[in-house]
Design a protein around this motif. Sequence first.
Motif, PDB file in Angstrom:
ATOM      1  N   UNK A 145      30.815  23.912  44.777  1.00  0.00           N
ATOM      2  CA  UNK A 145      29.460  23.779  45.311  1.00  0.00           C
ATOM      3  C   UNK A 145      28.981  22.333  45.314  1.00  0.00           C
ATOM      4  N   UNK A 146      29.731  21.452  44.640  1.00  0.00           N
ATOM      5  CA  UNK A 146      29.341  20.052  44.564  1.00  0.00           C
ATOM      6  C   UNK A 146      28.367  19.756  43.438  1.00  0.00           C
ATOM      7  N   UNK A 147      28.066  20.765  42.588  1.00  0.00           N
ATOM      8  CA  UNK A 147      27.090  20.548  41.517  1.00  0.00           C
ATOM      9  C   UNK A 147      27.662  19.681  40.400  1.00  0.00           C
ATOM     10  N   UNK A 148      28.963  19.786  40.144  1.00  0.00           N
ATOM     11  CA  UNK A 148      29.577  19.068  39.031  1.00  0.00           C
ATOM     12  C   UNK A 148      30.746  18.228  39.527  1.00  0.00           C
ATOM     13  N   UNK A 149      30.606  16.920  39.374  1.00  0.00           N
ATOM     14  CA  UNK A 149      31.653  15.966  39.764  1.00  0.00           C
ATOM     15  C   UNK A 149      32.316  15.499  38.465  1.00  0.00           C
ATOM     16  N   UNK A 150      33.385  16.177  38.088  1.00  0.00           N
ATOM     17  CA  UNK A 150      34.007  15.981  36.778  1.00  0.00           C
ATOM     18  C   UNK A 150      35.405  15.392  36.913  1.00  0.00           C
ATOM     19  N   UNK A 151      36.030  15.135  35.759  1.00  0.00           N
ATOM     20  CA  UNK A 151      37.331  14.478  35.748  1.00  0.00           C
ATOM     21  C   UNK A 151      38.500  15.369  36.092  1.00  0.00           C
ATOM     22  N   UNK A 152      38.380  16.686  35.855  1.00  0.00           N
ATOM     23  CA  UNK A 152      39.478  17.608  36.156  1.00  0.00           C
ATOM     24  C   UNK A 152      38.988  19.040  36.000  1.00  0.00           C
ATOM     25  N   UNK A 153      39.662  19.948  36.694  1.00  0.00           N
ATOM     26  CA  UNK A 153      39.374  21.378  36.622  1.00  0.00           C
ATOM     27  C   UNK A 153      40.685  22.142  36.534  1.00  0.00           C
ATOM     28  N   UNK A 154      40.778  23.052  35.556  1.00  0.00           N
ATOM     29  CA  UNK A 154      41.924  23.956  35.441  1.00  0.00           C
ATOM     30  C   UNK A 154      41.396  25.383  35.468  1.00  0.00           C
ATOM     31  N   UNK A 155      41.896  26.181  36.406  1.00  0.00           N
ATOM     32  CA  UNK A 155      41.481  27.568  36.517  1.00  0.00           C
ATOM     33  C   UNK A 155      42.657  28.507  36.334  1.00  0.00           C
ATOM     34  N   UNK A 156      42.538  29.428  35.384  1.00  0.00           N
ATOM     35  CA  UNK A 156      43.554  30.445  35.140  1.00  0.00           C
ATOM     36  C   UNK A 156      43.046  31.793  35.646  1.00  0.00           C
ATOM     37  N   UNK A 157      43.825  32.433  36.519  1.00  0.00           N
ATOM     38  CA  UNK A 157      43.534  33.805  36.961  1.00  0.00           C
ATOM     39  C   UNK A 157      42.124  33.949  37.508  1.00  0.00           C
ATOM     40  N   UNK A 158      41.713  33.013  38.344  1.00  0.00           N
ATOM     41  CA  UNK A 158      40.361  33.048  38.881  1.00  0.00           C
ATOM     42  C   UNK A 158      40.320  33.281  40.374  1.00  0.00           C
ATOM     43  N   UNK A 159      39.139  33.100  40.929  1.00  0.00           N
ATOM     44  CA  UNK A 159      38.948  33.167  42.376  1.00  0.00           C
ATOM     45  C   UNK A 159      37.747  32.308  42.726  1.00  0.00           C
TER      46      UNK A 159
END
Length: 200
Positions: free
Chosen positions: A112-126
Motif C-alpha cells: 500500500x506504500x504505507x511502510x518504506x522499510x529495509x526488507x520484507x519476508x513473508x511466509x505462507x501469505x497472500x
Amino acid sequence: MATKRSLIICFHGIGASGAQMMPLASSWKAVLPETRFATPNAPFRRPSRPGHLWFQVDGNQLRPERLAEIRKAFDQTVEEVINREEFDGQLNRVAFVGVSQGAIVAMDAVASGRWKIGALVGFSGLLPPIPVSHDSKDTPILLVHGQNDRTIPPFASTLAASQFQTAGFMVELKIEPGVGHTISMTGARLGLDFLRTQLA
C-alpha cells in the motif's frame, strides 16, 4: 553479516501470539547479534476463543471501512514498537517478517506504500486484492511458501511476487516442495540469509 544496528519485527499467525515467533527470533539472534527483535501480539482477539488476530476472518475484512480499521491497528502496533526500540527515522534498518495472517498484513503494509522499510519476508501469505503502490518499491521482498500448503495455496505467493515485480519491487520467491502451512527449517534459513544480505 549485519554489522549495523537493525530491527526485525515478527508478525504471528491467526489465533496465536507474539510468543509463536520467539523461537524463530531466538535462532536468528545468534547470527544477527546487532539486530533487535520484536514479536508483538496482534491487536484483535478472537471471539470466545484464545489467541490474537490481525483481522477477523468473517468475509467482511476487505470492505473499505474494515480494511481501514485493520491498517490503523497494524500501523499503531508497529509505531509503538519502532518508538520503543528507538528506530524513528531509520526505517531502512527495519524489516518485517510475517507468517500466514501476519504475512498478509505485513505485505499489505508495504504494497500500500504505507511502510518504506529495509526488507520484507513473508511466509505462507497472500496479498490482498489492492493496487500495489510504487512508493515502497525500494523494499526488497522474499516470499516463501510450502508447495503442500492447504490453508493458503502457494499460488498466492506466486501471484503476489508477480504483482510486486510489476510495480518495480525486487522480489525473491521460493516454493518449498513437501512443505505445508508453516515455516520450515529451510524456509527459516532462507529468511535469515536474505535478511543478513539486506540489512548488512
